[in-house]
Design a protein around this motif. Structure first.
Motif, PDB file in Angstrom:
ATOM      1  N   CYS A 171      -6.934 -19.663 -14.720  1.00 20.47           N
ATOM      2  CA  CYS A 171      -5.923 -19.879 -15.758  1.00 20.47           C
ATOM      3  C   CYS A 171      -6.186 -21.186 -16.502  1.00 20.47           C
ATOM      4  O   CYS A 171      -6.004 -21.263 -17.723  1.00 20.47           O
ATOM      5  N   ALA A 172      -6.612 -22.215 -15.782  1.00 20.33           N
ATOM      6  CA  ALA A 172      -6.935 -23.484 -16.440  1.00 20.33           C
ATOM      7  C   ALA A 172      -8.076 -23.285 -17.427  1.00 20.33           C
ATOM      8  O   ALA A 172      -8.052 -23.813 -18.551  1.00 20.33           O
ATOM      9  N   ASN A 173      -9.074 -22.513 -17.026  1.00 21.14           N
ATOM     10  CA  ASN A 173     -10.200 -22.247 -17.923  1.00 21.14           C
ATOM     11  C   ASN A 173      -9.766 -21.397 -19.110  1.00 21.14           C
ATOM     12  O   ASN A 173     -10.256 -21.573 -20.230  1.00 21.14           O
TER      13      ASN A 173
ATOM     14  N   GLU B 147     -19.498  -9.743  -7.879  1.00 21.73           N
ATOM     15  CA  GLU B 147     -20.037  -8.565  -7.187  1.00 21.73           C
ATOM     16  C   GLU B 147     -21.220  -7.984  -7.954  1.00 21.73           C
ATOM     17  O   GLU B 147     -22.239  -7.614  -7.365  1.00 21.73           O
ATOM     18  N   LYS B 148     -21.092  -7.900  -9.263  1.00 21.16           N
ATOM     19  CA  LYS B 148     -22.169  -7.351 -10.088  1.00 21.16           C
ATOM     20  C   LYS B 148     -23.425  -8.203 -10.000  1.00 21.16           C
ATOM     21  O   LYS B 148     -24.547  -7.690 -10.031  1.00 21.16           O
ATOM     22  N   ALA B 149     -23.229  -9.528  -9.852  1.00 17.75           N
ATOM     23  CA  ALA B 149     -24.375 -10.439  -9.741  1.00 17.75           C
ATOM     24  C   ALA B 149     -24.960 -10.438  -8.336  1.00 17.75           C
ATOM     25  O   ALA B 149     -25.995 -11.070  -8.091  1.00 17.75           O
ATOM     26  N   GLY B 150     -24.308  -9.737  -7.408  1.00 18.70           N
ATOM     27  CA  GLY B 150     -24.796  -9.680  -6.036  1.00 18.70           C
ATOM     28  C   GLY B 150     -24.562 -10.952  -5.257  1.00 18.70           C
ATOM     29  O   GLY B 150     -25.250 -11.217  -4.263  1.00 18.70           O
ATOM     30  N   VAL B 151     -23.573 -11.728  -5.664  1.00 18.80           N
ATOM     31  CA  VAL B 151     -23.291 -13.006  -5.008  1.00 18.80           C
ATOM     32  C   VAL B 151     -22.271 -12.798  -3.886  1.00 18.80           C
ATOM     33  O   VAL B 151     -21.199 -12.234  -4.106  1.00 18.80           O
ATOM     34  N   LYS B 152     -22.606 -13.275  -2.694  1.00 14.92           N
ATOM     35  CA  LYS B 152     -21.722 -13.140  -1.539  1.00 14.92           C
ATOM     36  C   LYS B 152     -21.345 -14.492  -0.927  1.00 14.92           C
ATOM     37  O   LYS B 152     -20.342 -14.596  -0.233  1.00 14.92           O
ATOM     38  N   LYS B 153     -22.169 -15.511  -1.148  1.00 14.15           N
ATOM     39  CA  LYS B 153     -21.980 -16.801  -0.482  1.00 14.15           C
ATOM     40  C   LYS B 153     -21.310 -17.806  -1.405  1.00 14.15           C
ATOM     41  O   LYS B 153     -21.659 -17.940  -2.576  1.00 14.15           O
ATOM     42  N   SER B 154     -20.348 -18.509  -0.848  1.00 16.19           N
ATOM     43  CA  SER B 154     -19.695 -19.607  -1.547  1.00 16.19           C
ATOM     44  C   SER B 154     -20.196 -20.927  -0.938  1.00 16.19           C
ATOM     45  O   SER B 154     -20.007 -21.167   0.254  1.00 16.19           O
ATOM     46  N   CYS B 155     -20.948 -21.653  -1.691  1.00 15.31           N
ATOM     47  CA  CYS B 155     -21.070 -21.677  -3.142  1.00 15.31           C
ATOM     48  C   CYS B 155     -22.495 -21.271  -3.550  1.00 15.31           C
ATOM     49  O   CYS B 155     -23.456 -21.724  -2.943  1.00 15.31           O
ATOM     50  N   THR B 156     -22.594 -20.401  -4.543  1.00 13.96           N
ATOM     51  CA  THR B 156     -23.892 -20.022  -5.096  1.00 13.96           C
ATOM     52  C   THR B 156     -23.980 -20.532  -6.525  1.00 13.96           C
ATOM     53  O   THR B 156     -23.124 -20.220  -7.351  1.00 13.96           O
ATOM     54  N   VAL B 157     -25.013 -21.316  -6.800  1.00 16.45           N
ATOM     55  CA  VAL B 157     -25.238 -21.848  -8.151  1.00 16.45           C
ATOM     56  C   VAL B 157     -26.323 -21.019  -8.812  1.00 16.45           C
ATOM     57  O   VAL B 157     -27.392 -20.801  -8.224  1.00 16.45           O
ATOM     58  N   ARG B 158     -26.032 -20.544 -10.011  1.00 17.75           N
ATOM     59  CA  ARG B 158     -27.023 -19.776 -10.767  1.00 17.75           C
ATOM     60  C   ARG B 158     -27.330 -20.499 -12.079  1.00 17.75           C
ATOM     61  O   ARG B 158     -26.423 -21.002 -12.750  1.00 17.75           O
TER      62      ARG B 158
ATOM     63  N   ALA C 153     -21.280 -21.344 -11.214  1.00 15.51           N
ATOM     64  CA  ALA C 153     -21.040 -21.596  -9.797  1.00 15.51           C
ATOM     65  C   ALA C 153     -20.065 -20.544  -9.290  1.00 15.51           C
ATOM     66  O   ALA C 153     -18.971 -20.390  -9.825  1.00 15.51           O
ATOM     67  N   HIS C 154     -20.475 -19.799  -8.263  1.00 13.29           N
ATOM     68  CA  HIS C 154     -19.628 -18.771  -7.649  1.00 13.29           C
ATOM     69  C   HIS C 154     -19.027 -19.377  -6.375  1.00 13.29           C
ATOM     70  O   HIS C 154     -19.768 -19.786  -5.471  1.00 13.29           O
ATOM     71  N   VAL C 155     -17.706 -19.411  -6.307  1.00 14.92           N
ATOM     72  CA  VAL C 155     -17.044 -20.136  -5.221  1.00 14.92           C
ATOM     73  C   VAL C 155     -15.828 -19.366  -4.699  1.00 14.92           C
ATOM     74  O   VAL C 155     -15.430 -18.341  -5.249  1.00 14.92           O
ATOM     75  N   MET C 156     -15.250 -19.905  -3.628  1.00 15.55           N
ATOM     76  CA  MET C 156     -13.934 -19.515  -3.125  1.00 15.55           C
ATOM     77  C   MET C 156     -13.125 -20.809  -3.071  1.00 15.55           C
ATOM     78  O   MET C 156     -13.602 -21.819  -2.541  1.00 15.55           O
TER      79      MET C 156
ATOM     80  N   PHE D  49     -21.126 -23.235 -19.244  1.00 16.18           N
ATOM     81  CA  PHE D  49     -20.722 -23.257 -17.835  1.00 16.18           C
ATOM     82  C   PHE D  49     -19.625 -22.241 -17.550  1.00 16.18           C
ATOM     83  O   PHE D  49     -18.715 -22.024 -18.349  1.00 16.18           O
ATOM     84  N   ARG D  50     -19.718 -21.646 -16.365  1.00 14.53           N
ATOM     85  CA  ARG D  50     -18.702 -20.705 -15.909  1.00 14.53           C
ATOM     86  C   ARG D  50     -18.462 -20.907 -14.413  1.00 14.53           C
ATOM     87  O   ARG D  50     -19.408 -21.068 -13.641  1.00 14.53           O
ATOM     88  N   LEU D  51     -17.195 -20.905 -14.031  1.00 13.83           N
ATOM     89  CA  LEU D  51     -16.813 -20.950 -12.616  1.00 13.83           C
ATOM     90  C   LEU D  51     -16.289 -19.569 -12.253  1.00 13.83           C
ATOM     91  O   LEU D  51     -15.271 -19.124 -12.790  1.00 13.83           O
ATOM     92  N   SER D  52     -16.992 -18.881 -11.366  1.00 17.04           N
ATOM     93  CA  SER D  52     -16.603 -17.527 -10.974  1.00 17.04           C
ATOM     94  C   SER D  52     -16.185 -17.515  -9.505  1.00 17.04           C
ATOM     95  O   SER D  52     -16.575 -18.392  -8.727  1.00 17.04           O
ATOM     96  N   PHE D  53     -15.411 -16.500  -9.149  1.00 14.51           N
ATOM     97  CA  PHE D  53     -14.852 -16.462  -7.799  1.00 14.51           C
ATOM     98  C   PHE D  53     -15.290 -15.213  -7.037  1.00 14.51           C
ATOM     99  O   PHE D  53     -15.511 -14.146  -7.616  1.00 14.51           O
ATOM    100  N   ILE D  54     -15.412 -15.399  -5.733  1.00 15.32           N
ATOM    101  CA  ILE D  54     -15.912 -14.346  -4.855  1.00 15.32           C
ATOM    102  C   ILE D  54     -14.738 -13.726  -4.100  1.00 15.32           C
ATOM    103  O   ILE D  54     -13.882 -14.432  -3.554  1.00 15.32           O
ATOM    104  N   GLY D  55     -14.687 -12.426  -4.084  1.00 17.59           N
ATOM    105  CA  GLY D  55     -13.640 -11.700  -3.379  1.00 17.59           C
ATOM    106  C   GLY D  55     -14.006 -10.237  -3.340  1.00 17.59           C
ATOM    107  O   GLY D  55     -15.178  -9.875  -3.394  1.00 17.59           O
ATOM    108  N   LYS D  56     -12.991  -9.398  -3.274  1.00 15.37           N
ATOM    109  CA  LYS D  56     -13.244  -7.955  -3.198  1.00 15.37           C
ATOM    110  C   LYS D  56     -12.088  -7.212  -3.839  1.00 15.37           C
ATOM    111  O   LYS D  56     -10.922  -7.543  -3.637  1.00 15.37           O
TER     112      LYS D  56
END
Length: 270
Positions: free
Chosen positions: A154-156, A222-233, A93-96, A123-130
């Motif tokens: 940090c929790a992960n 960014e490498k996965a091309g994800v821009k929208k929060s939340c994107t589930v892959r 899940a890619h989120v902000m 499972f992985r929780l990834s974050f969107i930014g720049k």
């Protein structure tokens, strides 16, 4: 011109981290010598009672066994073998952290689905930014969101193989995303999920690894091309997006049972 610290270069501003200072009431009274002397009296009584307790206990082996039962087994918990890990379905899940769509996505889809398929997914929780050309990490909802992202990462990092703890902590924060990163919220979520608060605080400090974790996570999105929060892959393929309060591009459905069904299908196919 004063050289910028590593935190300022990569985080975008100077930071007073460690973020959460130890609480102390400067007006709290100190004990006087007389008070300290009086405070020793109860200690003497406690020591005397303890020795009486030992005499009674050791004179009665049956009582000793009652008070100190056989300890629980300390053998390590079974771990997943490498062969089993390779058969797990990648779920991400890619989120902000300060995004209402991320809150809805975790609360209504990811967390309840994970309760059913936690043993079938990686499972992985990834974050969107720049990360800009100056190596500064920028988050859409500002610097407080960067800190919220770092806290989850940090929790992960502290509990890399326990999504129940790390994802539960992240979900707890995002349920009150407007308050991230207020100390009382972080402390409450950490306590609820058994994470030492001081370990989180150390991780997000300038000397900690929080910035490196955030940079790697942002670059992954960014490498996965994800821009929208939340994107589930699922299986490293976009499966469903929560954006603007709506579910979008969810060809397989957006309900919990839809995600569970997709994971189980891929798991059986491995």
């Amino acid at each position: 011109m004063e050289d910028k610290s590593l935190m300022e270069k990569r985080y975008g501003r100077k930071s007073p981290l460690p973020m959460y200072q130890t609480k102390r009431d400067p007006q709290s009274p100190t004990l006087s010598d007389a008070t300290r002397a009086r405070s020793r009296r109860p200690t003497l009584y406690i020591i005397a009672i303890f020795f009486i307790f030992l005499i009674i206990t050791y004179s009665s082996p049956g009582l000793m066994r009652t008070i100190y039962p056989k300890p629980l087994s300390t053998s390590p918990q079974p771990t997943i073998s490498k062969s089993n890990q390779s058969s797990l379905v990648p779920l991400e899940a890619h989120v902000m952290s300060k995004c209402p769509d991320a809150r809805d996505c975790l609360r209504d889809l990811v967390v309840p689905a994970m309760q059913q398929v936690v043993d079938k997914v990686n499972f992985r929780l990834s974050f969107i930014g720049k990360v800009d050309e100056n190596d500064t990490i920028q988050c859409m909802h500002g610097s407080t969101e960067c800190l919220g992202n770092m806290l989850s990462l940090c929790a992960n990092d502290l509990y890399p193989n326990n999504a129940k703890i790390s994802l539960g902590f992240s979900n707890c924060l995002m349920l009150s995303y407007q308050r991230i990163p207020q100390r009382d919220l972080v402390e409450s979520c950490a306590l609820e999920h058994g994470i030492p608060f001081e370990n989180l605080n150390a991780c997000i400090s300038e000397e900690g690894k929080g910035m490196d974790l955030l940079e790697a996570s942002v670059e992954r999105s960014e490498k996965a091309g994800v821009k929208k929060s939340c994107t589930v892959r699922v299986g490293e393929e976009k499966w469903c997006i929560r954006d603007g309060g709506e579910w979008k591009e969810c060809d397989g459905g957006h309900k919990v049972h839809d995600l569970v069904k997709e994971v189980e299908r891929r798991f059986k196919a491995e």
